[in-house]
Design a protein around this motif. Structure first.
Motif, PDB file in Angstrom:
ATOM      1  N   LEU A 122       0.830  -1.211   0.000  1.00  0.00           N
ATOM      2  CA  LEU A 122       0.000   0.000   0.000  1.00  0.00           C
ATOM      3  C   LEU A 122       0.862   1.258   0.000  1.00  0.00           C
ATOM      4  O   LEU A 122       0.530   2.251  -0.657  1.00  0.00           O
ATOM      5  CB  LEU A 122      -0.947  -0.003   1.210  1.00  0.00           C
ATOM      6  N   TYR A 123       1.965   1.223   0.732  1.00  0.00           N
ATOM      7  CA  TYR A 123       2.891   2.364   0.717  1.00  0.00           C
ATOM      8  C   TYR A 123       3.464   2.564  -0.689  1.00  0.00           C
ATOM      9  O   TYR A 123       3.528   3.695  -1.195  1.00  0.00           O
ATOM     10  CB  TYR A 123       4.020   2.134   1.725  1.00  0.00           C
ATOM     11  N   THR A 124       3.854   1.435  -1.313  1.00  0.00           N
ATOM     12  CA  THR A 124       4.381   1.494  -2.684  1.00  0.00           C
ATOM     13  C   THR A 124       3.326   2.036  -3.639  1.00  0.00           C
ATOM     14  O   THR A 124       3.615   2.843  -4.533  1.00  0.00           O
ATOM     15  CB  THR A 124       4.828   0.091  -3.141  1.00  0.00           C
ATOM     16  N   PHE A 125       2.070   1.619  -3.429  1.00  0.00           N
ATOM     17  CA  PHE A 125       0.956   2.093  -4.261  1.00  0.00           C
ATOM     18  C   PHE A 125       0.824   3.612  -4.178  1.00  0.00           C
ATOM     19  O   PHE A 125       0.666   4.294  -5.201  1.00  0.00           O
ATOM     20  CB  PHE A 125      -0.339   1.411  -3.814  1.00  0.00           C
ATOM     21  N   VAL A 126       0.899   4.143  -2.965  1.00  0.00           N
ATOM     22  CA  VAL A 126       0.779   5.600  -2.779  1.00  0.00           C
ATOM     23  C   VAL A 126       1.883   6.324  -3.535  1.00  0.00           C
ATOM     24  O   VAL A 126       1.642   7.348  -4.202  1.00  0.00           O
ATOM     25  CB  VAL A 126       0.815   5.956  -1.277  1.00  0.00           C
ATOM     26  N   GLN A 127       3.105   5.805  -3.449  1.00  0.00           N
ATOM     27  CA  GLN A 127       4.226   6.442  -4.151  1.00  0.00           C
ATOM     28  C   GLN A 127       4.024   6.404  -5.665  1.00  0.00           C
ATOM     29  O   GLN A 127       4.331   7.365  -6.379  1.00  0.00           O
ATOM     30  CB  GLN A 127       5.548   5.753  -3.766  1.00  0.00           C
ATOM     31  N   ILE A 128       3.508   5.276  -6.170  1.00  0.00           N
ATOM     32  CA  ILE A 128       3.253   5.140  -7.617  1.00  0.00           C
ATOM     33  C   ILE A 128       2.182   6.119  -8.064  1.00  0.00           C
ATOM     34  O   ILE A 128       2.317   6.803  -9.090  1.00  0.00           O
ATOM     35  CB  ILE A 128       2.839   3.688  -7.955  1.00  0.00           C
ATOM     36  N   GLU A 129       1.095   6.203  -7.286  1.00  0.00           N
ATOM     37  CA  GLU A 129      -0.044   7.044  -7.674  1.00  0.00           C
ATOM     38  C   GLU A 129       0.316   8.530  -7.697  1.00  0.00           C
ATOM     39  O   GLU A 129      -0.259   9.302  -8.457  1.00  0.00           O
ATOM     40  CB  GLU A 129      -1.234   6.806  -6.737  1.00  0.00           C
ATOM     41  N   ARG A 130       1.254   8.921  -6.840  1.00  0.00           N
ATOM     42  CA  ARG A 130       1.646  10.335  -6.800  1.00  0.00           C
ATOM     43  C   ARG A 130       2.359  10.764  -8.086  1.00  0.00           C
ATOM     44  O   ARG A 130       2.356  11.932  -8.437  1.00  0.00           O
ATOM     45  CB  ARG A 130       2.552  10.586  -5.593  1.00  0.00           C
TER      46      ARG A 130
END
Length: 464
Positions: A231-239
């Motif tokens: 989920l942390y990786t997802f947030v970084q990708i989405e930004r």
């Protein structure tokens, strides 16, 4: 007719899920399995639904919301039909997973389709009527499921969905507005992988937990750790993504953010209550599942009625007062359930459950509608998907928290209590007080949401 079309599908799906809870003991006998293995019948639905929801925003935009909703309801209906023919536990779990995929497609699109069909000034009432399915189905499901189990057999828990699913498909095909497909949207594959497996991993771990020992199991700890990393990786990708799968920029819209806080907290309270009341009625007072269902009935009916009333107020006057009033009423209705004793009458519980229903009706769907009204129309699908992901995670957390607390606290109290019933009652009382505290902590978010919404509403009125 648009509301009826999406209500039929949503109600059938949520009702089916809640009907299966009382069937677990019978399914253990039918398939000769233990409680852990049979519990997967419930868990797999939650996991596959949670993994499917994040991608529905993209798919709805790419292929058209109506087509995708019809596909989701078809998958759910097919899973129901196949589930009734299950030959062993593994096949039943697989078909429940199929149902979960269908449900994960349907739920976010239901709200998105309503927002597309109705102008802003009518959305409160429309979502209020549709929201009845989300609130009433979990409360009447266990009673209906118990009735089917006592009079027929477990296969009818699945077969009963088929005619409703087919009727829902006809209504959806006939009345849902045709939605255009946007072939220019791109698929955020890395976002999809990280959010799908991140949410799936956490929901899988939560579904495996029902007592304190489960919290420290290496498998569960690993699953939660991996899920949080994803989920942390997802947030970084989405930004960094130009067309993100779930647009985190939505949280820059303050009414939407406050509405998600309220949605998550009310989901925890709702599902924690759905867990505690059957324990209270059956383990403490020694009554059956039919009476358990009757205890839920006034709450379910008044939730439905006041969702519609709250929606009308929202359409006519904006959010001012309605959401905060609902949360205050919900708190007032919950506190007395933290002070029950062995001699408390059922009428007392009926009354306070009814008041909780009024509060839930005024706060839950009006807050979600207010938040969704504040985001740009082209992001409705993504906003609805985000809303469903948060609700799904919150519901699972609520059940895990209250079930573990109940088991641990009852064990501690049983040492000094006069009876197991008294120990159980004290643990249930404390559970309801915890829900009341959680609700109180949500009230400031309601005032902030109403204030932010007033500014949005004035701007909207001046433009129209």
């Amino acid at each position: 007719m648009v509301v009826v079309a999406v209500l039929l599908g949503s109600f059938t799906m949520i009702l089916n899920n809640s009907m299966l809870n009382p069937a677990i003991p019978q399914l253990m006998v039918v398939f000769g399995s233990d409680a852990v293995a049979t519990g997967w019948v419930i868990t797999i639905f939650m996991v596959t639904m949670g993994m499917t929801v994040p991608v529905t925003g993209y798919l709805g935009d790419r292929f058209g919301k109506k087509k995708l909703y019809l596909l989701g309801l078809s998958i759910f209906t097919l899973g129901s039909l196949l589930g009734s023919f299950s030959w062993d536990l593994s096949s039943l779990i697989a078909f429940r997973g199929l149902q979960g995929i269908g449900g994960g497609i349907m739920m976010p699109l239901s709200m998105a389709l309503i927002f597309e069909a109705f102008p802003r000034k009518e959305r409160g009432l429309a979502t209020g009527v549709w929201g009845i399915s989300a609130m009433m189905a979990p409360t009447i499901g266990p009673t209906f499921g118990g009735f089917l189990l006592e009079t027929l057999n477990w296969t009818y828990l699945f077969l009963v969905n088929v005619p409703f699913g087919l009727i829902g498909l006809w209504f959806a095909f006939r009345y849902l507005p045709r939605t255009s497909a946007d072939h220019n949207v791109t698929f955020d594959r890395y976002g999809f992988i990280t959010i799908t497996f991140g949410v799936g991993s956490i929901l899988y771990a939560l579904g495996r937990m029902s007592e304190l020992a489960h919290l420290t199991e290496p498998m569960n700890l690993t699953l939660i750790f991996v899920g949080l990393i994803l989920l942390y990786t997802f947030v970084q990708i989405e930004r960094k993504e130009e067309q993100p799968l779930l647009d985190l920029a939505l949280f820059r819209v303050s009414p939407y953010t406050f509405s998600m806080v309220i949605a998550s907290m009310t989901s925890v309270g709702l599902f924690a209550g759905l867990f505690l009341i059957p324990l209270l009625i059956q383990q403490v007072y020694g009554l059956g599942p039919i009476m358990t269902g009757l205890i839920f009935l006034p709450s379910a009916l008044l939730t439905g009625v006041f969702m519609s009333i709250g929606g009308r107020i929202l359409d006519r006057k904006g959010a001012t007062g309605v959401i905060s009033t609902g949360l205050i009423v919900l708190t007032v209705g919950t506190i007395p359930l933290g002070f029950l004793n062995i001699d408390t009458s059922l009428a007392f519980i009926f009354a306070w459950m009814a008041i909780r229903g009024i509060g839930m009706g005024l706060s839950s769907m009006p807050s979600t509608t207010t938040g969704m009204n504040a985001i740009p129309s082209h992001l409705i699908s993504r906003g609805s998907a985000m809303n469903n992901v948060i609700r799904q995670m919150s519901s699972a957390l609520g059940i895990v928290f209250v079930s573990i607390y109940y088991e641990v606290r009852r064990g501690q109290l049983a040492i000094t209590a006069n009876s197991l019933e008294e120990a159980s009652l004290q643990a249930i009382n404390e559970g309801f007080l915890a829900i009341a505290i959680l609700t109180v902590l949500t009230i400031p978010a309601a005032f902030l949401l109403e204030r932010a919404s007033r500014q949005e509403y004035k701007r909207y009125k001046s433009e129209h």
